[in-house]
Design a protein around this motif. Structure first.
Motif, PDB file in Angstrom:
ATOM      1  N   PRO A 225       0.822  -1.221   0.000  1.00  0.00           N
ATOM      2  CA  PRO A 225       0.000   0.000   0.000  1.00  0.00           C
ATOM      3  C   PRO A 225       0.852   1.266   0.000  1.00  0.00           C
ATOM      4  N   LYS A 226       1.980   1.246   0.690  1.00  0.00           N
ATOM      5  CA  LYS A 226       2.851   2.418   0.732  1.00  0.00           C
ATOM      6  C   LYS A 226       3.393   2.724  -0.665  1.00  0.00           C
ATOM      7  N   THR A 227       3.811   1.685  -1.380  1.00  0.00           N
ATOM      8  CA  THR A 227       4.318   1.863  -2.746  1.00  0.00           C
ATOM      9  C   THR A 227       3.224   2.420  -3.642  1.00  0.00           C
ATOM     10  N   LYS A 233       0.813   9.536  -5.730  1.00  0.00           N
ATOM     11  CA  LYS A 233       1.216  10.907  -5.403  1.00  0.00           C
ATOM     12  C   LYS A 233       1.944  11.568  -6.563  1.00  0.00           C
ATOM     13  N   PHE A 234       2.754  10.804  -7.280  1.00  0.00           N
ATOM     14  CA  PHE A 234       3.543  11.360  -8.380  1.00  0.00           C
ATOM     15  C   PHE A 234       2.983  10.996  -9.763  1.00  0.00           C
ATOM     16  N   SER A 239       2.260   3.920 -15.191  1.00  0.00           N
ATOM     17  CA  SER A 239       3.588   3.727 -15.768  1.00  0.00           C
ATOM     18  C   SER A 239       3.854   2.248 -16.024  1.00  0.00           C
ATOM     19  N   LYS A 240       4.660   1.991 -17.039  1.00  0.00           N
ATOM     20  CA  LYS A 240       4.989   0.616 -17.401  1.00  0.00           C
ATOM     21  C   LYS A 240       6.002   0.054 -16.413  1.00  0.00           C
ATOM     22  N   GLU A 265      11.723  15.277  -0.543  1.00  0.00           N
ATOM     23  CA  GLU A 265      10.406  14.745  -0.880  1.00  0.00           C
ATOM     24  C   GLU A 265      10.530  13.423  -1.620  1.00  0.00           C
ATOM     25  N   PHE A 266      11.589  13.284  -2.410  1.00  0.00           N
ATOM     26  CA  PHE A 266      11.745  12.075  -3.202  1.00  0.00           C
ATOM     27  C   PHE A 266      12.549  11.018  -2.468  1.00  0.00           C
TER      28      PHE A 266
END
Length: 266
Positions: A225-227, A233-234, A239-240, A265-266
């Motif tokens: 869930p965190k991932t 968020k981003f 995305s592939k 942030e990243f």
């Protein structure tokens, strides 16, 4: 500061004595620290009395200093093993860990700045246990914890000396040590609870519960869930997926005209 010295009294860390002939006591100083939670917010203000270990003399104030510390790879393997077996890892944080380690050498330290005895200002403290800052402090703490675990019928890892195993019936309790962070787990709830109670009786604990973070690494309570939250968020949910996101041979140049971003942030 008063709380720190009260802990010293409770743990019988030292004795106030007349300095012996040719005694060169080690200095002490106060270190102030803001302890942060996982969210970066200050949760506690701490005052720590530290010995000025840089003035110690080898062969006089200390002999051995080495203490094994778990490698990050070992903790990652433990996390992967726990995930594959489907059990949760628990964490405990020993309070005043170094104050639990007995020292073999005869070590004297000066009285804490601001807390000198009015009756005996020239006396020094003879240490029974290790202080933060002493060169042998990590080793003495590890020796105390290792001795306790071996007496409790744990078996130490043959390669990783910070890994301890306890087999009972068909279950095996795994314990990994990272300084004063102790990570442990097993599919048997009874074995985990028994170990937690055993440790609480022997040492003062400041944190116990499901593994959230440690000095070695930050661990979200649920990784998938965190991932997913990070991808959302981003704006990267569509995305592939790639095994390796970027070519290892890619050379990146600084974008001098680009817009600055917050690196944290990243």
């Amino acid at each position: 500061m008063h709380e720190e010295l009260e802990n010293f009294e409770r743990n019988h860390v030292w004795d106030l004595v007349e300095p012996p002939p040719n005694c060169r006591p080690i200095g002490t100083k106060w270190v102030y620290k803001n302890k942060q939670g996982e969210d970066g917010m200050v949760v506690r203000n701490k005052a720590i009395l530290v010995a000025q270990g840089f003035s110690q003399k080898e062969g006089i104030d200390y002999k051995e200093t080495f203490a094994p510390v778990a490698r990050l790879e070992a903790i990652r393997i433990l996390l992967a093993f726990a995930a594959s077996k489907g059990f949760k890892l628990q964490q405990m944080d020993v309070k005043f860990d170094f104050l639990n380690g007995f020292i073999e050498e005869e070590v004297y330290v000066r009285q804490p700045p601001g807390f000198e005895s009015a009756r005996f200002p020239d006396r020094v403290y003879k240490l029974r246990k290790a202080l933060y800052g002493l060169k042998q402090a990590p080793r003495s703490w590890y020796a105390r914890l290792k001795s306790f675990l071996l007496k409790s019928r744990f078996v130490m890892g043959s390669v990783d000396k910070t890994l301890f195993l306890l087999s009972r019936g068909g279950d095996t309790l795994i314990v990994q040590i990272y300084v004063d962070d102790i990570i442990f787990g097993d599919s048997s709830h009874a074995l985990v609870s028994s170990f937690a109670e055993q440790m609480s009786r022997e040492f003062e604990m400041s944190l116990m519960g499901e593994l959230q973070s440690s000095k070695a690494l930050r661990v979200p309570s649920s990784i998938k869930p965190k991932t997913r939250d990070i991808l959302k968020k981003f704006n990267m949910c569509d995305s592939k997926p790639m095994t390796t996101p970027m070519s290892t041979n890619t050379a990146l140049d600084a974008d001098e005209d680009g817009e600055a971003v917050g690196q944290k942030e990243f």
